[in-house]
Structure formats: C-alpha cells, structure tokens
Design an enzyme around this catalytic site. Structure first.
Site, PDB file in Angstrom:
ATOM      1  N   ASP A  70      -3.486 -18.106  -0.914  1.00 20.01           N
ATOM      2  CA  ASP A  70      -4.737 -18.690  -1.421  1.00 20.01           C
ATOM      3  C   ASP A  70      -5.143 -19.898  -0.581  1.00 20.01           C
ATOM      4  OD1 ASP A  70      -2.304 -19.449  -2.521  1.00 20.01           O
ATOM      5  OD2 ASP A  70      -3.164 -20.272  -4.345  1.00 20.01           O
TER       6      ASP A  70
ATOM      7  N   TYR B  43       0.800  -1.222   0.000  1.00 19.13           N
ATOM      8  CA  TYR B  43       0.000   0.000   0.000  1.00 19.13           C
ATOM      9  C   TYR B  43       0.836   1.277   0.000  1.00 19.13           C
ATOM     10  CZ  TYR B  43      -4.046  -2.965   1.012  1.00 19.13           C
ATOM     11  OH  TYR B  43      -5.024  -3.907   0.951  1.00 19.13           O
TER      12      TYR B  43
ATOM     13  N   ASP C 224     -10.283  -9.774   7.160  1.00 17.51           N
ATOM     14  CA  ASP C 224     -11.732  -9.756   6.941  1.00 17.51           C
ATOM     15  C   ASP C 224     -12.296 -11.169   6.775  1.00 17.51           C
ATOM     16  OD1 ASP C 224     -11.766  -7.063   7.206  1.00 17.51           O
ATOM     17  OD2 ASP C 224     -12.846  -6.662   5.342  1.00 17.51           O
TER      18      ASP C 224
ATOM     19  N   LYS D  97       3.187 -15.421  -0.823  1.00 18.50           N
ATOM     20  CA  LYS D  97       2.938 -15.943  -2.168  1.00 18.50           C
ATOM     21  C   LYS D  97       4.321 -16.210  -2.758  1.00 18.50           C
ATOM     22  CE  LYS D  97      -0.014 -16.874  -5.470  1.00 18.50           C
ATOM     23  NZ  LYS D  97      -0.878 -18.058  -5.404  1.00 18.50           N
TER      24      LYS D  97
ATOM     25  N   ASP E 239      -4.827  -7.558   5.115  1.00 15.62           N
ATOM     26  CA  ASP E 239      -6.074  -6.807   4.992  1.00 15.62           C
ATOM     27  C   ASP E 239      -7.202  -7.771   4.626  1.00 15.62           C
ATOM     28  OD1 ASP E 239      -7.772  -4.675   4.787  1.00 15.62           O
ATOM     29  OD2 ASP E 239      -6.867  -3.801   2.996  1.00 15.62           O
TER      30      ASP E 239
END
Ligand code: NAD
Length: 380
Positions: A239, A147, A267, A207, A263
């Site tokens: 994933d 970000y 959630d 990843k 992030d």
C-alpha cells in the site's frame, strides 16, 4: 571472427500486432547492420490470425518454431469482439499466451517504465513530480503465488446471522496464495541482477504485516541480498509502495514483487507515463540454448479500436525488441542503440496520435510506419 546467429520467432498476432511487429523488425534490421549482429527472424501465426489459418490459437508449427528459437517477439493476441466464437479456454489469451508462458516456464515479468523528457505532457502527474524523472523497472513473479495456487473454488456454506436467529446458505469463494522459498529465490535473483545493471537500488514489495507468504518473501529476499553487496535493498509494504510511486516516482529503481502485487504496481507505474503505446515488457524463463529464453511484447494489447489504420504507436514493440537484445542476447550496446534512437526521434517531435499533446508546438504527426522509419534511420 564468425558471428553467432540469434534466432527469433516473430509472432505478430492480432489487431495492431502485425503493424507494430513490422516496425520492430525494421528497426532490428537497422541495428543488426550497425552493430554487426546476425539475426534470423522467422514469422509464424498466433491468436485469431492462427485460428483463421490453422484452426488453433497456438498451432503446433508455431510452438515448434519457438522451441528452435532463442526468443519470441510477440505483438498481441485477442479480439474481444470475436470472443463469442470460441469457449474461453480456446481463445488466444488462454490457449496461446498462457500456454506459451507455461510451455517455456516464463516466471519473471519485467516492465520498465521510463518517461521520455519530451513526453512529460502525456503524464497525469504535475510537472514538479516529474522533475527528477520516472525510470522504474517492475520485476514481477508471474508463474506462482496468487494466480496459480490451489485450492481455488466457489462453494456454498451455511451462514448463521450474528443474533443466531437464522441460518442460510451463501456462496463463498476461496483462493489460495502459496509461494515456495525457491520460487522467491529465482525471482529475487532476476530483480537483483536487473538492479545491478541499473542504479543498484531495489525495493522489495510485500504485505509482511499480514500475509505468511510475504513474511517468507521478506526473509528470502533479505538472504539473497547478501549475494549482491553492491545493490541497496529496502522493503516496503504494497500500500505504501502504490502511494509512493505516485507521490515520489523518482525514488524507485527496481521494484520487486509477487504476482498480484506486481500486476497492480506494473499498471500504477504505467499510468505515470500516460500512454500504453510506449511501454515494453519481457517475460523471462530459464536458460535454453545457453541463453535466457524470453518473450518480449508491448505492455498493451491488440488495440482493435485502431487496428489497420496505420496510427498505432510502434515504440512499445520496438523497445520490447531492445529488451530482447539486452536480456536474451546479452547485447546491451545494441539495446542502448535502439533506446537512444527512440529518445532522439521523440525529442525531435515525432508523434503518433496517442502521444501528441494538444497544442504541443513543433511536433511532426506521423503514422506507425513513419515512426518506424524515423527510428530505423536514427540508428543508421
Ligand atoms: P488494449 O491495450 O489493446 O487497448 C487499450 C487502449 O490503449 C486502446 O484505446 C488502444 O487504442 C490503446 N493502445 C494500446 N496500444 C496502443 C499503441 N501501441 N498505440 C496507440 N494506442 C494504443 O486493451 P483492450 O482494448 O482492453 O484489449 C484489446 C484486446 O487485447 C483484448 O482482446 C485483450 O484480451 C487483448 N490483450 C492482449 C494482451 C496481450 O496480448 N499481451 C494484453 C492486453 C490485452
């Protein structure tokens, strides 16, 4: 022995912020008495409330108070129906929240997600997936990586069709992901220390089959793990982690991730319990005044749809105050006293509307302030 006074800046902010921060202070006062603490809680404006009073989302006087304090207890900022009044950079989400994160170097976000047995009905998962419980702590790097890195821009490039027949201009966007080994090290230490206080298992998410930053992440996390021989480390691709968190939530203790992955997984974990009203969070920085400086706030926002109605769930804010006692003030017993009181009150059937299951027998519907009263009483 004289007590050390713990200095807290209480910034209620917008929407339901004032209602839920009031209840958290009520509970803090109860635990202060019970545990023999000394808390100095000073309130200051932030968000639209501060814009209305002082013309700025983060007034200098509020920053000065935070600097004198050892932790910030924040409600929420932002009211999207007022967005048109201010340019984006002056709105509370950027001008107050991001500014605080920057100013105090808050690089680690902690999101614990625990499903109280009495709230299993609120989870979207089938009961058999919940039998072994849900108790996950997502530790997210929140100051670097995806970000914040540069270059980031949108420009135009000439694109040639596959058959080479035509070339035309198309818009293109570029983001950068960059992480240094030292940024990975400091967040890894937060994750391992948190795991050490819990069930001593950490899942590091990346990843690494695709991204350079993830390869470095995996290497550095593995190196740091040598300093925590009691904590078991596993690596998992992001994933797979998203899938496993839904299929086997009991597998996870601490989940350590970079900014964007954290992030999203934060959630996913939040969805496991079904209501935003019960989820706390902490943003931790480095040492200030000899303590880990932190900003503690609910995972949810200002919930303007229910603000001012005395129906918001104060539990997320109250559990954020418990995290503050644990991580900034090192008082695990005081934090546990609050967490136990919340569990007791929920088990006794106290429900704000967001967690009241349809047809749940024997529940006691309560308002925001009644929930706060019940939790404070359970501590006394
Ligand atoms: P929200 O989290 O405020 O609300 C989403 C839904 O969850 C709403 O239906 C709301 O009623 C419910 N909810 C949230 N907290 C609750 C609680 N304690 N008890 C019961 N129900 C609760 O998200 P939103 O509506 O997308 O955003 C509203 C405003 O909050 C926006 O301006 C947004 O920018 C801001 N926001 C602020 C923060 C923050 O301060 N950290 C975080 C997220 C959103």
């Amino acid at each position: 022995m004289s007590k050390t006074t713990l200095k807290i800046a209480a910034l209620a902010g917008d929407g339901i912020g004032p209602e839920i921060v009031r209840e958290a202070i009520k509970v803090l006062r109860a635990v202060e008495k019970k545990q023999g603490l000394s808390l100095e809680i000073v309130e200051a404006p932030i968000g639209w409330a501060a814009i209305d009073q002082e013309g700025k989302a983060l007034p200098d006087s509020t920053v000065a108070l935070c600097k004198k304090s050892e932790a910030i207890l924040l409600g929420a900022v932002g009211l999207h129906y007022r967005d048109a009044e201010m340019p984006k950079e002056k709105r509370p989400e950027r001008a107050a929240l991001l500014q605080l994160r920057k100013q105090f170097g808050l690089f680690a976000q902690l999101r614990p997600v625990k499903l109280a047995a009495s709230l299993a009905h609120a989870s979207p998962l089938r009961p058999e997936r919940l039998e072994k419980g849900v108790d996950v702590l997502v530790v997210r790097e929140s100051a670097g990586g995806d970000y914040y890195a540069y270059p980031r821009k949108t420009d135009e490039v000439i694109e040639v069709k596959e058959d080479g027949s035509t070339a035309h201009r198309v818009r293109r966007a570029i983001d950068t992901t960059a992480l240094s080994a030292s940024e990975i090290e400091r967040i890894a230490h937060v994750g391992f220390r948190a795991a050490w206080l819990r069930r001593k298992r950490i899942t590091s998410v990346d990843k690494a089959n695709v991204l350079e930053t993830s390869i470095l992440w995996r290497e550095v996390v593995t190196e740091i793990s040598g300093q925590y021989p009691d904590v078991t480390l596993e690596h998992m691709l992001v994933d797979t982690a998203a899938l496993q968190m839904v299929l086997r939530p009991w597998h996870f203790d601490v989940v350590l991730c970079g900014n964007m992955m954290g992030d999203i997984l934060g959630d996913v974990a939040a969805a496991l319990v079904g209501s935003l009203g019960t989820l706390p969070s902490a943003s931790l920085g480095t040492l200030r005044h000899g303590r880990t400086f932190g900003l503690y706030q609910p995972a949810g926002g200002s919930a303007p749809d229910i603000a001012g109605k005395n129906v918001a769930n104060p539990v997320a804010q109250i559990l954020s105050a418990a995290m503050m006692l644990r991580y900034s003030f090192g008082s695990d017993p005081a934090a546990k006293a609050i967490e136990a009181a919340v569990e007791k009150v929920l088990a006794a059937g106290y429900r704000t509307p967001d967690i009241a299951g349809p047809g749940e027998p024997g529940i006691k519907p309560v308002s925001t302030s009644q929930m706060g009263d019940a939790i404070a009483a359970a501590i006394r």
